[in-house]
Design a protein around this motif. Structure first.
Motif, PDB file in Angstrom:
ATOM      1  N   MET A  71       0.847  -1.191   0.000  1.00 26.84           N
ATOM      2  CA  MET A  71       0.000   0.000   0.000  1.00 26.84           C
ATOM      3  C   MET A  71       0.881   1.239   0.000  1.00 26.84           C
ATOM      4  SD  MET A  71      -3.118  -1.146   2.530  1.00 26.84           S
ATOM      5  CE  MET A  71      -4.227   0.155   1.965  1.00 26.84           C
ATOM      6  N   TYR A  72       0.341   2.320  -0.560  1.00 30.16           N
ATOM      7  CA  TYR A  72       1.136   3.524  -0.800  1.00 30.16           C
ATOM      8  C   TYR A  72       0.303   4.762  -0.504  1.00 30.16           C
ATOM      9  CZ  TYR A  72       3.366  -0.011  -3.744  1.00 30.16           C
ATOM     10  OH  TYR A  72       3.944  -1.167  -4.217  1.00 30.16           O
ATOM     11  N   TRP A  73       0.987   5.819  -0.084  1.00 27.20           N
ATOM     12  CA  TRP A  73       0.387   7.141   0.016  1.00 27.20           C
ATOM     13  C   TRP A  73       1.156   8.105  -0.884  1.00 27.20           C
ATOM     14  CZ3 TRP A  73      -4.077   8.847   1.696  1.00 27.20           C
ATOM     15  CH2 TRP A  73      -4.763   8.116   2.664  1.00 27.20           C
ATOM     16  N   TYR A  74       0.371   8.837  -1.687  1.00 27.46           N
ATOM     17  CA  TYR A  74       0.940   9.863  -2.556  1.00 27.46           C
ATOM     18  C   TYR A  74       0.265  11.196  -2.254  1.00 27.46           C
ATOM     19  CZ  TYR A  74       2.875   6.152  -5.527  1.00 27.46           C
ATOM     20  OH  TYR A  74       3.579   5.071  -6.017  1.00 27.46           O
ATOM     21  N   ARG A  75       0.985  12.238  -2.548  1.00 24.55           N
ATOM     22  CA  ARG A  75       0.442  13.595  -2.458  1.00 24.55           C
ATOM     23  C   ARG A  75       0.495  14.222  -3.842  1.00 24.55           C
ATOM     24  NH1 ARG A  75       1.949  18.628   1.449  1.00 24.55           N
ATOM     25  NH2 ARG A  75       1.533  20.264  -0.089  1.00 24.55           N
ATOM     26  N   GLN A  76      -0.581  14.934  -4.204  1.00 25.69           N
ATOM     27  CA  GLN A  76      -0.610  15.629  -5.487  1.00 25.69           C
ATOM     28  C   GLN A  76      -0.999  17.077  -5.256  1.00 25.69           C
ATOM     29  OE1 GLN A  76      -3.446  14.289  -8.512  1.00 25.69           O
ATOM     30  NE2 GLN A  76      -1.889  14.588 -10.090  1.00 25.69           N
ATOM     31  N   ASP A  77      -0.175  17.989  -5.720  1.00 28.01           N
ATOM     32  CA  ASP A  77      -0.475  19.419  -5.659  1.00 28.01           C
ATOM     33  C   ASP A  77      -0.991  19.857  -7.023  1.00 28.01           C
ATOM     34  OD1 ASP A  77       2.106  19.065  -3.592  1.00 28.01           O
ATOM     35  OD2 ASP A  77       0.515  20.408  -2.913  1.00 28.01           O
TER      36      ASP A  77
END
Lengths: 111, 111
Positions: free
Chosen positions: A32-38
């Motif tokens: 499982m992964y967490w990403y951030r997108q601006d």
């Protein structure tokens, strides 16, 4: 139906407050992964976990924390140390060598 | 050199046109390759995996060139509904290491 669920969809945080974003999957995926997108930007990796009770920092882990006590769950806490937390947060899961599936995302705003 | 690079666009094309995107990657040991589509304010969704032999799905064709370290996506007979951002995604050596995303190429199909 199998899938990956993020909650809440929208979250507002006051200055100095910790908040936790939920991510649950019933796909029986190990990773499982967490990403951030601006806005107008690509996805940047915050943390990932390849197996229960183990996780690694990604490229922008400062100000965030995670846990992986169950295979199905990978919550992300945005701490007060994260100075610019307003962003779109995406959780994903996958099996080895296969494609990743994403949750619908959580849009976090600091008020 | 960035791990995964894409031309950000935007590509503005008329309906019915053929359009191609390229993506280059820096890690020669990369194993798996994907194209994702992301609509505005939504999560990325898998468009297609990219195989060594190339693959086609309707109007979409993906190619992999390991020698030159790039992958491509060809869209024929563009539809208005193809307007989106297309993300090139690469995984590294081990199966569950994180997906690395390009910043995406924006496509606008115009009537």
């Amino acid at each position: 139906d199998g899938g990956i669920t993020q909650s809440p969809k929208y979250l507002f945080r006051k200055e100095g407050q910790n908040v936790t974003l939920s991510c649950e999957q019933n796909l029986n995926h190990d990773a499982m992964y967490w990403y951030r997108q601006d806005p107008g930007q690509g996805l940047r990796l915050i943390y990932y976990s390849q197996i229960v009770n183990d996780f690694q920092k990604g490229d922008i882990a400062e100000g965030y924390s995670v846990s992986r006590e169950k295979k199905e769950s990978f919550p992300l806490t945005v701490t007060s140390a994260q100075k610019n937390p307003t962003a779109f947060y995406l959780c994903a899961s996958k099996q080895e060598y296969a494609e990743a599936f994403f949750g619908q995302g959580t849009r976090l705003t600091v008020v | 050199r960035k791990e995964v690079e894409q031309d950000p666009g935007p590509f503005n094309v008329p309906e019915g046109a053929t359009v191609a995107f390229n993506c280059t990657y820096s890690n020669s040991a990369s194993q798996s390759f994907f194209w994702y589509r992301q609509d505005c304010r939504k999560e990325p969704k898998l468009l297609m995996s990219v195989y060594s032999s190339g693959n086609e799905d309707g109007r979409f064709t993906a190619q992999l060139n390991r020698a030159s370290q790039y992958i491509s996506l060809l869209i024929r007979d563009s539809k208005l509904s193809d307007s989106a951002t297309y993300l090139c995604v690469v995984t590294s050596v081990s199966g569950n290491t994180p997906l690395v995303f390009g910043k995406g190429t924006r496509l606008s199909v115009i009537a």
